[in-house]
Design an enzyme around this catalytic site. Structure first.
Site, mmCIF file in Angstrom:
data_model
loop_
_atom_site.group_PDB
_atom_site.id
_atom_site.type_symbol
_atom_site.label_atom_id
_atom_site.label_comp_id
_atom_site.label_asym_id
_atom_site.label_seq_id
_atom_site.Cartn_x
_atom_site.Cartn_y
_atom_site.Cartn_z
ATOM 1 C CD1 TRP A 180 -2.575 1.854 0.573
ATOM 2 C CD2 TRP A 180 -1.303 2.436 2.154
ATOM 3 N NE1 TRP A 180 -3.019 3.133 0.856
ATOM 4 C CE2 TRP A 180 -2.134 3.450 1.868
ATOM 5 C CE3 TRP A 180 -0.291 2.657 3.103
ATOM 6 C CZ2 TRP A 180 -2.060 4.813 2.680
ATOM 7 C CZ3 TRP A 180 -0.317 3.947 3.800
ATOM 8 C CH2 TRP A 180 -1.075 4.925 3.598
ATOM 9 C CD GLU A 219 -4.371 -1.839 2.022
ATOM 10 O OE1 GLU A 219 -5.147 -1.051 2.876
ATOM 11 O OE2 GLU A 219 -3.224 -2.375 2.342
ATOM 12 C CE LYS A 221 -6.389 5.611 3.247
ATOM 13 N NZ LYS A 221 -5.325 5.773 4.217
ATOM 14 C CG ASP A 252 -8.070 -1.164 4.908
ATOM 15 O OD1 ASP A 252 -9.056 -0.860 5.533
ATOM 16 O OD2 ASP A 252 -6.969 -1.290 5.511
ATOM 17 C CG HIS A 255 -8.254 1.736 2.637
ATOM 18 N ND1 HIS A 255 -7.249 1.350 1.932
ATOM 19 C CD2 HIS A 255 -8.089 2.374 3.877
ATOM 20 C CE1 HIS A 255 -6.277 1.584 3.224
ATOM 21 N NE2 HIS A 255 -6.815 2.141 4.207
ATOM 22 C CG HIS A 279 -5.449 -5.075 5.221
ATOM 23 N ND1 HIS A 279 -4.393 -3.884 5.365
ATOM 24 C CD2 HIS A 279 -4.712 -6.153 5.549
ATOM 25 C CE1 HIS A 279 -3.426 -4.601 5.021
ATOM 26 N NE2 HIS A 279 -3.577 -5.944 5.266
ATOM 27 C CG ASP A 287 -8.744 4.555 6.473
ATOM 28 O OD1 ASP A 287 -8.973 3.534 7.278
ATOM 29 O OD2 ASP A 287 -7.430 4.603 5.951
ATOM 30 C CG ASP A 289 -7.296 2.344 9.959
ATOM 31 O OD1 ASP A 289 -8.051 1.405 9.354
ATOM 32 O OD2 ASP A 289 -6.253 2.924 9.694
ATOM 33 C CG ASP A 319 -4.878 -1.987 8.593
ATOM 34 O OD1 ASP A 319 -4.291 -1.459 9.595
ATOM 35 O OD2 ASP A 319 -4.913 -1.589 7.524
#
Length: 411
Positions: A180, A219, A221, A252, A255, A279, A287, A289, A319
């Protein structure tokens, strides 16, 4: 075997689900736990701030300050999560012996300690290249028009593949390596085609040499922090690249646009690519997380994998990095939440529901989907914990609090 589980076993048998088989499947569900929750993505390369499209927030006391503390925290977290699991490392978690080792000079020798730790603790390793938080990160790395900077990151990523290959050979199981890069533009730009052509060329050079003991993931985004207007490695770009080159796209869950369903990508992508990497995190508006929870979107993601019969074609990673809460707690809560979502997906009477759907019996489809939510899956998860000799229910919290009192608060 508890009375609650015996009753749950009977309930599920009535709708054609063998809970013993499901428990075997869950035992073979291996999460790749992320190293960076323990230290807020700092790594051990330098003490600099996070830059390059990434940021961690919070200052909860007790974060890991060195590799020994990181490993101790990870092992503590793993001891409270049933089953056997992997560990996902970023390149910045190497053992550099206090020396300056730039990222285009890193090699397998800087991860020998991790490979030994992996063998000793039955924890296979996965890996990531690290393009952020470096003087040459800037806004563009693999897509930078400056050939010198671009070549630096190409060399870095090639060396990361060498490390991943060594890890895979050491553990007798392929190391899953994710690429990424944060590349993008903060404001308006007119060179989108050029940036993407450069990224494609960089990836072609990176992947030119086949490695037998690792698997490549790429990956995408929507946007990066401070790079909101344009992302070079978008989902469209990496989906096309993966399909054309036999690479593994990484989904992810943080993302995507807030109204977009990552779960819906599973059945679409698996038509064209060999495998998927997950992820799993919890985005809040974008994003951010947050710690993974057993929410609808996470359940649907795992349900789509089960419904597609793709359990062996997906790699499962976590993640997130929340520095605002107890970090061991974050590991355990998120890992168990992912497991619970997978368990619920495995306990769904998919064949029965599919039959009704094909017959056009929508009421029956909705009935079973709704009733599955209230089935005694919790008793099955408790049984899973007991068989793996880990605390049942919220009992793990006491161990986390004791560890905090005796270990992390003394840092």
């Amino acid at each position: 075997m508890s009375k609650a589980y015996e009753l749950a076993k009977e309930r599920y048998a009535a709708i054609g689900i063998n809970t013993e088989k499901v428990l075997e499947q869950l035992q073979n569900f291996h999460l790749s736990m992320h190293s960076w929750q323990a230290d807020d993505v700092a790594g051990f390369e330098s003490a600099g701030d996070l830059t390059g499209g990434i940021q961690a927030t919070g200052n909860y006391p007790g974060k890991a300050r060195n590799i020994d503390e990181l490993r101790s925290d990870i092992l503590k977290a793993k001891s409270l999560v049933p089953g056997t699991h992997r560990l996902n490392l970023h390149e910045i978690y190497g053992e550099f012996g206090g020396k300056k080792v730039d990222r285009d000079q890193v090699g397998p020798e800087h991860f020998e300690g991790w490979m030994q730790w992996s063998r000793e603790n039955n924890t296979p390793l996965d890996f990531n290249s690290t393009s952020f938080s470096h003087p040459k990160s800037g806004n563009l790395s693999l897509s930078n028009p400056d050939q010198g900077i671009r070549d630096f990151w190409i060399e870095h990523t090639k060396r990361c593949r060498d490390i991943a290959d060594a890890m895979g050979k050491n553990q007798g199981d392929p190391c899953i390596m994710n690429v990424w890069v944060h590349d993008g533009c903060k404001d308006m730009s007119v060179n989108h085609y050029m940036y993407r052509a450069l990224l494609k060329d960089s990836l072609d050079k990176i992947f030119a040499q086949k490695k037998n003991n690792m698997k490549d993931c790429i990956e995408g985004k929507v946007f990066g922090i401070g790079l909101e207007s344009f992302t070079v490695g978008s989902h469209d770009f990496y989906t096309a690249y993966a399909a054309a080159n036999g690479k593994i796209p990484t989904i992810d869950t943080g993302h995507y646009h807030p109204t977009e369903s990552p779960a819906d990508k599973v059945s679409a992508l698996l038509q064209f690519v060999p495998e998927l990497m997950l992820h799993v995190s919890r985005p809040v508006r974008w994003d951010s997380d947050h710690v993974t929870l057993m929410d609808d979107s996470t359940f649907e993601l795992f349900a789509e994998i089960v419904r597609a019969g793709a359990l062996e074609r997906v790699h499962y990673g976590l993640d997130y990095f929340d520095g605002a809460i107890n970090r061991i707690g974050a590991y355990v809560i998120g890992s168990r939440a992912a497991q619970k979502c997978m368990l619920r997906a495995l306990l769904e009477p998919t064949q029965l529901i599919s039959k009704y759907e094909i017959e056009g019996k929508t009421a029956q489809v909705l009935t079973y989907l709704e009733e599955a939510k209230a089935m005694p899956w919790g008793a099955v998860y408790d049984e899973f914990c007991e068989r793996n000799n880990v605390p049942v229910g919220e009992a793990y919290l006491k161990e986390i609090e004791d560890y905090e009192k005796k270990v992390t608060l003394k840092r």
